[in-house]
Scaffold this motif. Structure first.
Motif, PDB file in Angstrom:
ATOM      1  N   ARG A 137     -50.347  66.768  40.212  1.00 60.86           N
ATOM      2  CA  ARG A 137     -49.829  65.522  40.771  1.00 60.86           C
ATOM      3  C   ARG A 137     -49.151  64.622  39.750  1.00 60.86           C
ATOM      4  N   GLY A 138     -49.397  64.879  38.477  1.00 59.15           N
ATOM      5  CA  GLY A 138     -48.762  64.068  37.447  1.00 59.15           C
ATOM      6  C   GLY A 138     -49.237  62.621  37.446  1.00 59.15           C
ATOM      7  N   GLU A 139     -50.468  62.390  37.840  1.00 56.10           N
ATOM      8  CA  GLU A 139     -51.032  61.044  37.889  1.00 56.10           C
ATOM      9  C   GLU A 139     -52.321  61.004  37.086  1.00 56.10           C
ATOM     10  N   VAL A 140     -52.740  59.798  36.717  1.00 59.12           N
ATOM     11  CA  VAL A 140     -54.061  59.598  36.131  1.00 59.12           C
ATOM     12  C   VAL A 140     -55.013  59.175  37.250  1.00 59.12           C
ATOM     13  N   PHE A 141     -56.312  59.299  36.979  1.00 61.34           N
ATOM     14  CA  PHE A 141     -57.328  59.057  38.010  1.00 61.34           C
ATOM     15  C   PHE A 141     -58.496  58.291  37.421  1.00 61.34           C
ATOM     16  N   SER A 142     -59.151  57.502  38.241  1.00 58.27           N
ATOM     17  CA  SER A 142     -60.386  56.858  37.800  1.00 58.27           C
ATOM     18  C   SER A 142     -61.526  57.866  37.925  1.00 58.27           C
ATOM     19  N   LEU A 143     -62.580  57.648  37.156  1.00 57.35           N
ATOM     20  CA  LEU A 143     -63.765  58.488  37.264  1.00 57.35           C
ATOM     21  C   LEU A 143     -64.341  58.399  38.677  1.00 57.35           C
ATOM     22  N   ARG A 144     -64.257  57.255  39.301  1.00 63.15           N
ATOM     23  CA  ARG A 144     -64.708  57.081  40.690  1.00 63.15           C
ATOM     24  C   ARG A 144     -63.946  58.029  41.619  1.00 63.15           C
ATOM     25  N   TRP A 145     -62.632  58.120  41.438  1.00 62.15           N
ATOM     26  CA  TRP A 145     -61.817  59.013  42.261  1.00 62.15           C
ATOM     27  C   TRP A 145     -62.241  60.466  42.042  1.00 62.15           C
ATOM     28  N   VAL A 146     -62.488  60.833  40.781  1.00 58.29           N
ATOM     29  CA  VAL A 146     -62.886  62.206  40.476  1.00 58.29           C
ATOM     30  C   VAL A 146     -64.210  62.537  41.156  1.00 58.29           C
ATOM     31  N   TYR A 147     -65.182  61.633  41.076  1.00 59.62           N
ATOM     32  CA  TYR A 147     -66.456  61.849  41.771  1.00 59.62           C
ATOM     33  C   TYR A 147     -66.224  62.055  43.273  1.00 59.62           C
ATOM     34  N   THR A 148     -65.459  61.177  43.859  1.00 57.41           N
ATOM     35  CA  THR A 148     -65.211  61.256  45.303  1.00 57.41           C
ATOM     36  C   THR A 148     -64.503  62.550  45.658  1.00 57.41           C
ATOM     37  N   HIS A 149     -63.512  62.927  44.854  1.00 59.09           N
ATOM     38  CA  HIS A 149     -62.803  64.180  45.085  1.00 59.09           C
ATOM     39  C   HIS A 149     -63.738  65.380  44.955  1.00 59.09           C
TER      40      HIS A 149
END
Length: 174
Positions: A137-149
């Motif tokens: 996706r070429g984007e950065v992510f929060s750790l919260r997003w990674v957990y949810t994903h």
């Protein structure tokens, strides 16, 4: 028809703070995947009973090892790590294996990657932004997003595991 019980899985707290809740649900889904594989022989775990799909329980565990490694260590921490099973020639290498592929090896790799993911997340804010961008996706992510994903990824694949297990030996369970 056999019913398999998930008595060794702990339901997450219904009143926990956000981090504890996310850790609880992720661990619950991790345990669910192992539970769906419990008691089966290597040959059964390699089976692909949902033709034309190439999904197998062994492949799902290998896939989730790749996913744990990718999101927590490669994206969040920016570690430059080689792929475990996937290659440029075979982007679904986690699902393609020979008769020599064993549950013992796949489970050990998965456990190692889960531990690496736990260490990567430990003590870090859920608001932390990843050091690397996603290759896809070429984007950065929060750790919260990674957990949810990751919770979503396990939940989706645990649904696949339910169907695979039922087709392999008729065992069902929530």
């Amino acid at each position: 028809m056999t019913t398999i019980s998930g008595s060794h899985r702990e339901e997450p707290s219904t009143t926990a703070a956000e981090r504890e809740m996310l850790d609880g649900w992720l661990d619950y889904h991790r345990a669910t995947l192992l539970w769906k594989c419990e008691g089966l022989q290597d040959e059964e775990l390699r089976r692909t009973p949902l033709a034309p799909s190439e999904l197998s329980l062994l492949g799902l565990v290998r896939h989730m090892a790749e996913v744990e490694r990718y999101w927590f260590r490669e994206v969040m921490l920016g570690e430059d790590l080689p792929e475990l099973y996937v290659t440029d020639e075979d982007r679904d290498g986690d699902f393609h294996f020979t008769e020599s592929a064993t549950w013992a090896e796949a489970e050990q790799v998965w456990r190692t990657e889960v531990e690496g993911a736990r260490q990567a997340a430990a003590g870090r804010s859920l608001d932390l932004v990843s050091k690397a961008e996603s290759h896809h996706r070429g984007e950065v992510f929060s750790l919260r997003w990674v957990y949810t994903h990751m919770i979503e990824e396990y939940a989706r694949h645990n649904g696949h595991a339910d169907l695979l297990r039922e087709r392999i030996d008729g065992a069902t369970g929530e």
